[in-house]
Design a protein around this motif. Structure first.
Motif, PDB file in Angstrom:
ATOM      1  N   ASP A  69     -44.055 -38.877 -29.164  1.00  0.00           N
ATOM      2  CA  ASP A  69     -42.925 -37.959 -29.153  1.00  0.00           C
ATOM      3  C   ASP A  69     -41.642 -38.702 -28.831  1.00  0.00           C
ATOM      4  OD1 ASP A  69     -44.834 -35.999 -29.576  1.00  0.00           O
ATOM      5  OD2 ASP A  69     -44.930 -35.406 -27.472  1.00  0.00           O
ATOM      6  N   LYS A  70     -40.523 -38.084 -29.217  1.00  0.00           N
ATOM      7  CA  LYS A  70     -39.201 -38.661 -28.956  1.00  0.00           C
ATOM      8  C   LYS A  70     -38.270 -37.565 -28.462  1.00  0.00           C
ATOM      9  CE  LYS A  70     -39.407 -42.345 -32.288  1.00  0.00           C
ATOM     10  NZ  LYS A  70     -38.623 -43.286 -33.022  1.00  0.00           N
ATOM     11  N   VAL A  71     -37.221 -37.982 -27.794  1.00  0.00           N
ATOM     12  CA  VAL A  71     -36.137 -37.085 -27.443  1.00  0.00           C
ATOM     13  C   VAL A  71     -34.902 -37.601 -28.165  1.00  0.00           C
ATOM     14  CG1 VAL A  71     -35.511 -38.306 -25.317  1.00  0.00           C
ATOM     15  CG2 VAL A  71     -34.918 -35.908 -25.565  1.00  0.00           C
ATOM     16  N   ARG A  72     -34.142 -36.684 -28.758  1.00  0.00           N
ATOM     17  CA  ARG A  72     -32.909 -37.055 -29.461  1.00  0.00           C
ATOM     18  C   ARG A  72     -31.752 -36.314 -28.807  1.00  0.00           C
ATOM     19  NH1 ARG A  72     -32.750 -36.346 -35.793  1.00  0.00           N
ATOM     20  NH2 ARG A  72     -32.795 -34.169 -35.221  1.00  0.00           N
ATOM     21  N   ILE A  73     -30.755 -37.092 -28.398  1.00  0.00           N
ATOM     22  CA  ILE A  73     -29.582 -36.552 -27.710  1.00  0.00           C
ATOM     23  C   ILE A  73     -28.388 -36.658 -28.652  1.00  0.00           C
ATOM     24  CG2 ILE A  73     -28.164 -36.700 -25.640  1.00  0.00           C
ATOM     25  CD1 ILE A  73     -30.458 -38.364 -24.392  1.00  0.00           C
ATOM     26  N   SER A  74     -27.678 -35.553 -28.840  1.00  0.00           N
ATOM     27  CA  SER A  74     -26.514 -35.516 -29.731  1.00  0.00           C
ATOM     28  C   SER A  74     -25.228 -35.437 -28.911  1.00  0.00           C
ATOM     29  CB  SER A  74     -26.591 -34.303 -30.666  1.00  0.00           C
ATOM     30  OG  SER A  74     -27.761 -34.354 -31.445  1.00  0.00           O
ATOM     31  N   PHE A  75     -24.235 -36.241 -29.337  1.00  0.00           N
ATOM     32  CA  PHE A  75     -22.949 -36.301 -28.643  1.00  0.00           C
ATOM     33  C   PHE A  75     -21.804 -35.942 -29.582  1.00  0.00           C
ATOM     34  CE2 PHE A  75     -25.718 -39.309 -26.449  1.00  0.00           C
ATOM     35  CZ  PHE A  75     -25.543 -38.929 -25.133  1.00  0.00           C
ATOM     36  N   ASP A  76     -20.760 -35.370 -29.010  1.00  0.00           N
ATOM     37  CA  ASP A  76     -19.553 -34.994 -29.755  1.00  0.00           C
ATOM     38  C   ASP A  76     -18.581 -36.164 -29.752  1.00  0.00           C
ATOM     39  OD1 ASP A  76     -17.276 -33.878 -30.823  1.00  0.00           O
ATOM     40  OD2 ASP A  76     -17.063 -32.321 -29.295  1.00  0.00           O
ATOM     41  N   TYR A  77     -18.263 -36.667 -30.953  1.00  0.00           N
ATOM     42  CA  TYR A  77     -17.315 -37.769 -31.096  1.00  0.00           C
ATOM     43  C   TYR A  77     -15.997 -37.297 -31.701  1.00  0.00           C
ATOM     44  CZ  TYR A  77     -20.081 -41.738 -29.556  1.00  0.00           C
ATOM     45  OH  TYR A  77     -20.767 -42.640 -28.780  1.00  0.00           O
ATOM     46  N   GLY A  78     -15.670 -36.030 -31.512  1.00  0.00           N
ATOM     47  CA  GLY A  78     -14.393 -35.511 -31.975  1.00  0.00           C
ATOM     48  C   GLY A  78     -14.448 -35.046 -33.421  1.00  0.00           C
ATOM     49  N   LEU A  79     -13.282 -35.071 -34.070  1.00  0.00           N
ATOM     50  CA  LEU A  79     -13.155 -34.590 -35.440  1.00  0.00           C
ATOM     51  C   LEU A  79     -12.733 -35.722 -36.368  1.00  0.00           C
ATOM     52  CD1 LEU A  79     -11.197 -31.276 -34.698  1.00  0.00           C
ATOM     53  CD2 LEU A  79     -13.668 -31.551 -34.999  1.00  0.00           C
ATOM     54  N   ASP A  80     -13.210 -35.638 -37.608  1.00  0.00           N
ATOM     55  CA  ASP A  80     -12.778 -36.633 -38.591  1.00  0.00           C
ATOM     56  C   ASP A  80     -11.456 -36.183 -39.219  1.00  0.00           C
ATOM     57  OD1 ASP A  80     -13.363 -34.681 -40.515  1.00  0.00           O
ATOM     58  OD2 ASP A  80     -15.109 -35.735 -41.314  1.00  0.00           O
ATOM     59  N   GLY A  81     -10.989 -36.906 -40.208  1.00  0.00           N
ATOM     60  CA  GLY A  81      -9.716 -36.601 -40.852  1.00  0.00           C
ATOM     61  C   GLY A  81      -9.678 -35.256 -41.555  1.00  0.00           C
ATOM     62  N   ASN A  82     -10.854 -34.708 -41.870  1.00  0.00           N
ATOM     63  CA  ASN A  82     -10.938 -33.406 -42.542  1.00  0.00           C
ATOM     64  C   ASN A  82     -11.224 -32.268 -41.580  1.00  0.00           C
ATOM     65  OD1 ASN A  82     -10.554 -34.574 -45.113  1.00  0.00           O
ATOM     66  ND2 ASN A  82     -12.724 -35.150 -45.182  1.00  0.00           N
ATOM     67  N   GLY A  83     -11.257 -32.559 -40.292  1.00  0.00           N
ATOM     68  CA  GLY A  83     -11.501 -31.517 -39.301  1.00  0.00           C
ATOM     69  C   GLY A  83     -12.975 -31.226 -39.048  1.00  0.00           C
ATOM     70  N   LYS A  84     -13.873 -32.044 -39.612  1.00  0.00           N
ATOM     71  CA  LYS A  84     -15.307 -31.858 -39.374  1.00  0.00           C
ATOM     72  C   LYS A  84     -15.715 -32.582 -38.105  1.00  0.00           C
ATOM     73  CE  LYS A  84     -18.492 -31.943 -42.391  1.00  0.00           C
ATOM     74  NZ  LYS A  84     -19.457 -32.389 -43.407  1.00  0.00           N
ATOM     75  N   GLN A  85     -16.603 -31.953 -37.344  1.00  0.00           N
ATOM     76  CA  GLN A  85     -17.091 -32.552 -36.107  1.00  0.00           C
ATOM     77  C   GLN A  85     -17.920 -33.810 -36.406  1.00  0.00           C
ATOM     78  OE1 GLN A  85     -20.018 -30.284 -33.875  1.00  0.00           O
ATOM     79  NE2 GLN A  85     -19.168 -31.038 -31.962  1.00  0.00           N
ATOM     80  N   ILE A  86     -17.674 -34.867 -35.632  1.00  0.00           N
ATOM     81  CA  ILE A  86     -18.451 -36.094 -35.729  1.00  0.00           C
ATOM     82  C   ILE A  86     -19.522 -36.048 -34.644  1.00  0.00           C
ATOM     83  CG2 ILE A  86     -18.416 -38.609 -35.575  1.00  0.00           C
ATOM     84  CD1 ILE A  86     -15.402 -38.428 -36.315  1.00  0.00           C
ATOM     85  N   VAL A  87     -20.785 -36.129 -35.063  1.00  0.00           N
ATOM     86  CA  VAL A  87     -21.909 -36.092 -34.134  1.00  0.00           C
ATOM     87  C   VAL A  87     -22.667 -37.408 -34.247  1.00  0.00           C
ATOM     88  CG1 VAL A  87     -24.060 -34.922 -33.529  1.00  0.00           C
ATOM     89  CG2 VAL A  87     -22.115 -33.586 -34.367  1.00  0.00           C
ATOM     90  N   LYS A  88     -22.904 -38.037 -33.115  1.00  0.00           N
ATOM     91  CA  LYS A  88     -23.725 -39.252 -33.083  1.00  0.00           C
ATOM     92  C   LYS A  88     -24.923 -38.967 -32.196  1.00  0.00           C
ATOM     93  CE  LYS A  88     -20.143 -42.494 -34.241  1.00  0.00           C
ATOM     94  NZ  LYS A  88     -19.578 -43.814 -34.019  1.00  0.00           N
TER      95      LYS A  88
END
Length: 71
Positions: free
Chosen positions: A9-28
């Motif tokens: 099993d794995k755990v995956r953690i998602s972080f908010d890296y702000g918005l790109d030039g088109n206003g879409k959320q950047i998730v890493k």
């Protein structure tokens, strides 16, 4: 009848890296293997503690269970 074999099993953690030039959320995302036998509460606590050390805002914690189906 098919049986399933746990591949780990794995755990995956998602972080908010702000918005790109088109206003879409950047998730890493960052993934980690989970020690066999860890409870959901332990996985959540460990992931949340890791996320608290990061500069970016936590979006989500996912537990990913991997199985192989065999005949």
């Amino acid at each position: 009848m098919a049986t399933k074999v746990n591949l780990g099993d794995k755990v995956r953690i998602s972080f908010d890296y702000g918005l790109d030039g088109n206003g879409k959320q950047i998730v890493k995302r960052k993934s980690f293997s989970i020690i066999s036998g860890a409870t959901d509460d332990q996985v959540y606590t460990a992931a949340n503690n890791f996320a608290s050390l990061c500069e970016k805002s936590l979006i989500e914690i996912e537990k990913i269970e991997n199985y192989e189906l065999q005949a």
